[in-house]
Design an enzyme around this catalytic site. Structure first.
Site, mmCIF file in Angstrom:
data_model
loop_
_atom_site.group_PDB
_atom_site.id
_atom_site.type_symbol
_atom_site.label_atom_id
_atom_site.label_comp_id
_atom_site.label_asym_id
_atom_site.label_seq_id
_atom_site.Cartn_x
_atom_site.Cartn_y
_atom_site.Cartn_z
ATOM 1 C CE LYS A 78 35.215 30.812 33.413
ATOM 2 N NZ LYS A 78 35.743 32.380 32.735
ATOM 3 C CE LYS B 220 28.553 28.697 40.534
ATOM 4 N NZ LYS B 220 28.412 30.518 40.374
ATOM 5 C CE LYS C 231 38.358 37.077 42.481
ATOM 6 N NZ LYS C 231 37.521 37.720 41.083
#
Ligand code: TRP
Length: 333
Positions: A201, A198, A116
């Protein structure tokens, strides 16, 4: 008959974005089923979500919607504790204490932090760094035995175990040392537009992801457009990632095996199969959406449940916090 005490589960979900089909089939449906065998505590982790900037009005709506969705998929607020993390101040409190028992080096090694901070070099805030400590507090506050998470969160649960063991070694038995329970998605649910990735979201292409709140037409359209190879046989074969993904989804919502699916679609083309998968998914989502719409429209009920959940959560966590305070030498009033 005397009730045998069940093992306790804690898990959390971030209120950012509406959960998608992959979240549902991989994790949330399991959360519901686990209510049979475990004493379950589920939290909407709003505090965790602000390590990334959120828009307040949107966040407020998403917290309410995520909460309503948990109830809509069948998590029973009478049976399980369902609450919003920020409604229980004990999380932030224990998080501070545990941060004094967590090493800088340990947090620096967290893969998610490294990922991140690479992705958002402009906002590497301290919350992003201490995120796993707050997560440890979530888990340890409730003396959870088992923590169902996706594989990406396993390292964080292991850190929670280490923190618990370290504290217990120093002060005597205080925390239950939790076990991660890696939810094996029926089969990993992949993106509809790139079946090697995958379902996520944060995918920029909305056609890749089926949200739990997509209406029937949208669901059907997304499955019709799902990327498949140039073949025509519905068969789970090497190189047919798109078809295999659709078969996994179909299998997960209908409980049919791959063999049964191959038989069902023998001699039929991809088009028929995609329509069938879309229909089956829409049939699964419709009752959830009806329930969701009923709950989200009933603000009194929703807020009542939140309040109840927060009170139950607080009561359970206060016991742990008092024990911790006492061991550390703080004064409990
Ligand atoms: N970090 C988890 C995620 O992003 C969410 C989470 C927060 C969680 N606290 C938790 C999961 C405690 C399990 C237990 O998915």
């Amino acid at each position: 008959m005397e009730e045998i005490s069940k093992k306790r589960i804690f898990s959390g979900i971030q209120p950012t974005n509406t959960p998608h089909l992959g979240n549902y089939l991989g994790a949330l449906r399991n959360w519901k089923n686990m209510q049979e065998d475990y004493d379950c505590i589920y939290s909407i982790v709003d505090l965790h979500s602000i390590t990334v900037r959120q828009e307040p009005a949107k966040l407020r709506r998403q917290i309410a919607e995520s909460y309503a969705l948990l109830l809509a998929i069948g998590i029973d607020p009478e049976r399980s504790v369902v609450f919003v993390q920020g409604h229980n101040p004990a999380h932030a409190q224990l998080s501070w204490i545990l941060s004094c028992f967590t090493q800088f080096g340990e947090l620096s090694r967290m893969t998610q932090f490294k990922d991140k901070s690479q992705k958002h070099p402009e906002n590497i805030n301290a919350g992003l760094f201490t995120y796993p400590v707050l997560m440890a507090a979530d888990i340890l506050l409730y003396q959870a035995d088992v923590v169902p998470v996706g594989i990406d969160q396993k390292q964080h649960v292991e850190l929670a175990r280490n923190i618990a063991q370290r504290f217990n070694n120093l002060y005597g038995d205080t925390f239950t040392v939790p076990e991660p329970y890696i939810v094996k998605a029926v089969q990993k649910i992949m993106s509809l537009s790139d079946p090697t990735k995958k379902m996520s979201k944060s995918d920029e292409n909305p056609n890749s992801v089926v949200s739990l709140l997509d209406d029937r037409d949208t669901v059907l359209r997304k499955f019709k457009r799902a990327v498949t190879d140039s073949g025509s046989e519905v068969k789970a074969e090497e190189g047919k990632d798109g078809i295999v993904n659709l078969m996994s989804i179909y299998s997960a919502v209908t409980n049919k095996t791959f063999d049964e699916i191959e038989n069902e679609f023998k001699g039929k083309g991809y088009g028929d199969f995609k329509t069938a998968v879309g229909e089956a998914v829409a049939d699964t989502l419709t009752p959830v959406q009806n329930e969701f719409n009923r709950i989200i429209a009933d603000k009194t009920y929703l807020e009542g449940c939140m309040k109840d959940g927060a009170e139950k959560a607080y009561k359970l966590s206060r016991r742990t916090l008092q024990k911790v305070n006492k061991k550390l030498g703080f004064i409990n009033l």
